[in-house]
Write a protein that holds these residues in place. Structure first.
Motif, PDB file in Angstrom:
ATOM      1  N   PRO A  83       0.823  -1.208   0.000  1.00 36.61           N
ATOM      2  CA  PRO A  83       0.000   0.000   0.000  1.00 36.61           C
ATOM      3  C   PRO A  83       0.861   1.263   0.000  1.00 36.61           C
ATOM      4  O   PRO A  83       1.970   1.268   0.530  1.00 36.61           O
ATOM      5  N   ALA A  84       0.336   2.313  -0.591  1.00 37.24           N
ATOM      6  CA  ALA A  84       1.085   3.575  -0.688  1.00 37.24           C
ATOM      7  C   ALA A  84       1.470   4.110   0.683  1.00 37.24           C
ATOM      8  O   ALA A  84       2.495   4.786   0.823  1.00 37.24           O
ATOM      9  N   ASP A  85       0.684   3.792   1.697  1.00 32.47           N
ATOM     10  CA  ASP A  85       0.981   4.288   3.037  1.00 32.47           C
ATOM     11  C   ASP A  85       1.703   3.254   3.907  1.00 32.47           C
ATOM     12  O   ASP A  85       1.720   3.358   5.134  1.00 32.47           O
ATOM     13  N   ALA A  86       2.343   2.263   3.267  1.00 35.61           N
ATOM     14  CA  ALA A  86       3.079   1.241   4.017  1.00 35.61           C
ATOM     15  C   ALA A  86       4.161   1.898   4.863  1.00 35.61           C
ATOM     16  O   ALA A  86       4.777   2.890   4.451  1.00 35.61           O
ATOM     17  N   ARG A  87       4.378   1.351   6.043  1.00 35.06           N
ATOM     18  CA  ARG A  87       5.418   1.871   6.929  1.00 35.06           C
ATOM     19  C   ARG A  87       6.772   1.779   6.243  1.00 35.06           C
ATOM     20  O   ARG A  87       7.136   0.749   5.682  1.00 35.06           O
ATOM     21  N   ARG A  88       7.532   2.852   6.269  1.00 41.60           N
ATOM     22  CA  ARG A  88       8.826   2.950   5.578  1.00 41.60           C
ATOM     23  C   ARG A  88       9.922   2.394   6.502  1.00 41.60           C
ATOM     24  O   ARG A  88      10.702   3.137   7.093  1.00 41.60           O
ATOM     25  N   GLU A  89      10.000   1.084   6.581  1.00 42.08           N
ATOM     26  CA  GLU A  89      10.880   0.424   7.541  1.00 42.08           C
ATOM     27  C   GLU A  89      12.358   0.731   7.311  1.00 42.08           C
ATOM     28  O   GLU A  89      13.088   1.029   8.272  1.00 42.08           O
ATOM     29  N   LEU A  90      12.817   0.659   6.078  1.00 45.53           N
ATOM     30  CA  LEU A  90      14.223   0.958   5.783  1.00 45.53           C
ATOM     31  C   LEU A  90      14.531   2.413   6.124  1.00 45.53           C
ATOM     32  O   LEU A  90      15.518   2.707   6.806  1.00 45.53           O
ATOM     33  N   TYR A  91      13.703   3.312   5.662  1.00 47.72           N
ATOM     34  CA  TYR A  91      13.916   4.743   5.920  1.00 47.72           C
ATOM     35  C   TYR A  91      13.948   5.025   7.424  1.00 47.72           C
ATOM     36  O   TYR A  91      14.862   5.669   7.930  1.00 47.72           O
TER      37      TYR A  91
END
Length: 184
Positions: free
Chosen positions: A147-155
């Motif tokens: 999803p476009a709002d997926a949590r940005r884990e790497l960032y």
């Protein structure tokens, strides 16, 4: 077949390298290193896992670079068996997509082996002392973008590394296509 790399080996030291970039220059780890950490990504052109998140990789890489984190992408796939991953095609992709970081070719596959790279994409996030602090995924995406709002884990993980020198204790490994190793 999907491959998942091992979990983060906290503190493992980044191996050095010198590889050719698609821009015609040679790059070493020291050239890439950022004052707040370094992100080494093993990617390739043809992998559907990379293709589904490439725009997100580019977004996050640019934001991490702005935060003082050095970023590099390396392709180590056997271009004889996978011509789409050859150097000329790498250069085209980097130019078409406007990579803000060097895209390097590990033709001998020695660097991928030294890092223990398992799949594309495989992310190695180091702190300012070159100790591994992140070996997780970009986000919840797989062969199709999440999803476009997926949590940005790497960032988020790399921003934590930049600010504190340590990465998150809980990391979900990346998943992708296996590195296409040359026949022995």
């Amino acid at each position: 077949m999907a491959v998942t790399p091992p979990v983060c080996d906290f503190g493992w030291k980044a191996p050095g390298f010198t590889l050719p970039g698609t821009d015609g220059k040679q790059y070493s780890f020291d050239d890439i290193r950022g004052p707040n950490g370094t992100l080494v990504m093993f990617i390739c052109n043809h992998c559907p896992y990379v293709q589904s998140i490439l725009d997100r990789i580019l977004r996050d890489a640019a934001e991490l670079q702005a935060a003082g984190i050095g970023v590099v992408a390396i392709s180590a796939n056997d271009a004889d068996d996978y011509p789409e991953d050859g150097f000329e095609n790498m250069a085209k992709l980097a130019q078409e997509k406007g990579f803000t970081f060097p895209y390097l070719y590990d033709e001998s596959q020695a660097v991928a082996k030294a890092y223990g790279a398992a799949c594309t994409p495989d992310f190695f996030g180091f702190n300012a002392e070159d100790g591994l602090q992140y070996r997780g995924r970009l986000d919840a995406s797989a062969k199709q973008a999440g999803p476009a709002d997926a949590r940005r884990e790497l960032y988020e993980g790399m921003m934590m590394v930049a600010e504190t020198g340590v990465g998150p204790k809980d990391q979900i490994p990346s998943m992708g296509c296996s590195i296409k190793w040359k026949a022995a």
